[in-house]
Design an enzyme around this catalytic site. Structure first.
Site, PDB file in Angstrom:
ATOM      1  N   TYR A 158       0.836  -1.206   0.000  1.00  0.00           N
ATOM      2  CA  TYR A 158       0.000   0.000   0.000  1.00  0.00           C
ATOM      3  C   TYR A 158       0.871   1.256   0.000  1.00  0.00           C
ATOM      4  CZ  TYR A 158      -3.617  -3.369   1.378  1.00  0.00           C
ATOM      5  OH  TYR A 158      -4.464  -4.445   1.426  1.00  0.00           O
ATOM      6  N   TYR A 197      -1.603 -18.579  20.795  1.00  0.00           N
ATOM      7  CA  TYR A 197      -1.381 -17.134  20.956  1.00  0.00           C
ATOM      8  C   TYR A 197       0.021 -16.875  21.504  1.00  0.00           C
ATOM      9  CZ  TYR A 197      -2.375 -12.294  22.432  1.00  0.00           C
ATOM     10  OH  TYR A 197      -2.360 -10.929  22.604  1.00  0.00           O
ATOM     11  N   LYS A 230      -0.896 -17.997  12.248  1.00  0.00           N
ATOM     12  CA  LYS A 230      -0.498 -17.447  10.949  1.00  0.00           C
ATOM     13  C   LYS A 230      -0.249 -15.938  11.018  1.00  0.00           C
ATOM     14  CE  LYS A 230      -2.487 -19.055   7.074  1.00  0.00           C
ATOM     15  NZ  LYS A 230      -3.612 -19.578   6.241  1.00  0.00           N
TER      16      LYS A 230
END
Ligand code: UDP
Length: 318
Positions: free
Chosen positions: A63, A146, A90
């Protein structure tokens, strides 16, 4: 300056977007809306310096160039990351690497939102937790999706600093609460507030003697921005060292809401850390930061938000 906030539609990500806009920057928020919500950003729809893109950072993206990259994308509550275990792994690994690549190519400052979960279930001799403590994490337990994802993202961030000279920062965030905390994310403050406001029993897991140290969102964001603008690269603990048992927290929610709910004890989830409290010596010294908002005050400040969400749900049911 142009800033990228991954996870920009999340609880912390959206508050960070507000703070960066407040500092005069342009902000691009990217989010796949797995656990984030566009309603967290709806107040920015007429802001010309703000842009939102629905995208998953696990796919490489471009971007343009940025001055800052804030990597805040990840499910973060135990209920959310258990439900989305593979996605959590991921985004902590592939997603973090993609965000680091953007920072490397742009020569941007990169700030990694890490977590007190890197410390796992610390023993008494590692309490309160200092940044030098390596952690006690079960790599195959239910929280590992996590904890290990964030530990890997720390390793990846430090590797980009070491091997590519990327200008990185790492913050270890401790339990944070406030407006925009998702009402159904299963976290203790959102659960207790919802239950109290509906007159339902408060669900205390175990006997409620486990501790947490809760930081109000404005304090957390202030600490994160101070880190971003400092020369300290961390990891730095940003959290409120006032420590409460979960039972004390339940009683405080009852006091602040004026609810008459009972307290019900439910089974303690596996590997639930027994105690957690940040040592913030480094943040005090290096950033001149410390939290200002006490838990009672922060709960009062959060009450209108939780009340509004509960009212909206009731109105939708009628
Ligand atoms: N907890 C609780 N009742 C709830 C939700 C959580 O007693 O309805 C406990 C949970 O077992 C943990 C603490 O509150 O000991 C904080 O849980 P949370 O999910 O907010 O975040 P954690 O710090 O465990 O990531």
């Amino acid at each position: 300056m142009r800033a990228l906030v991954t996870g920009g539609a999340g609880f912390l990500g959206s508050h960070l977007c507000d703070a960066l806009l407040g500092e005069g920057h342009s902000v691009l928020a990217v989010d796949n809306l797995l656990t984030g919500s566009v309603s967290n950003l709806s107040h920015l729809k007429n802001e010309p310096r703000f842009e939102f893109r629905l995208a998953d950072i696990c796919k490489p993206f471009d971007y343009g160039d940025f001055d800052y990259v804030f990597n805040f994308a990840s499910p973060a509550s135990p209920v959310d990351y258990s439900q989305h275990g593979i996605e959590t792994l991921k985004v902590g690994s592939i997603g973090t690497m993609n965000a680091l690549e953007v920072a490397r190519k742009s020569r941007a400052k990169f700030l990694m939102a890490s977590t007190s979960e890197c410390y796992g279930d610390p023993p008494p001799e590692a309490h309160p937790q200092q940044e030098s403590y390596w952690g006690n994490v079960n790599p195959i337990g239910p929280r590992s999706v996590y904890d290990e994802a964030k530990r890997f993202s720390e390793a990846m961030t430090v590797a980009y600093r070491r091997y590519h000279g990327t200008d990185t920062r790492m913050v270890r965030i401790f339990n944070t609460y406030g407006p925009r905390l998702q009402m159904n994310d299963g976290r203790v403050i959102s659960n207790f507030m919802r239950q109290a406001l509906r007159g339902e029993p408060l669900s205390v897991y175990g006997n409620g003697s486990q501790t947490r140290s809760f930081c109000y969102v404005s304090d957390e964001i202030e600490g994160i921005l101070k880190l971003a603008h400092s020369n300290e690269y961390g990891p730095v603990n940003i959290g409120n060292p006032d420590e409460f048992t979960i039972l004390e927290c339940a009683k405080l929610v009852l006091e602040v809401t004026g609810a008459k709910s009972k307290i019900e004890f439910e089974p303690l989830p596996q590997d639930d850390p027994k105690q957690r409290r940040p040592d913030i010596t480094l943040a005090r010294k290096a950033l001149g930061w410390e939290p200002k908002v006490k838990l009672r005050e922060g709960l009062k400040l959060s009450l209108p938000y939780f009340q509004e969400v509960v009212n909206a749900v009731v109105a939708a049911q009628v």
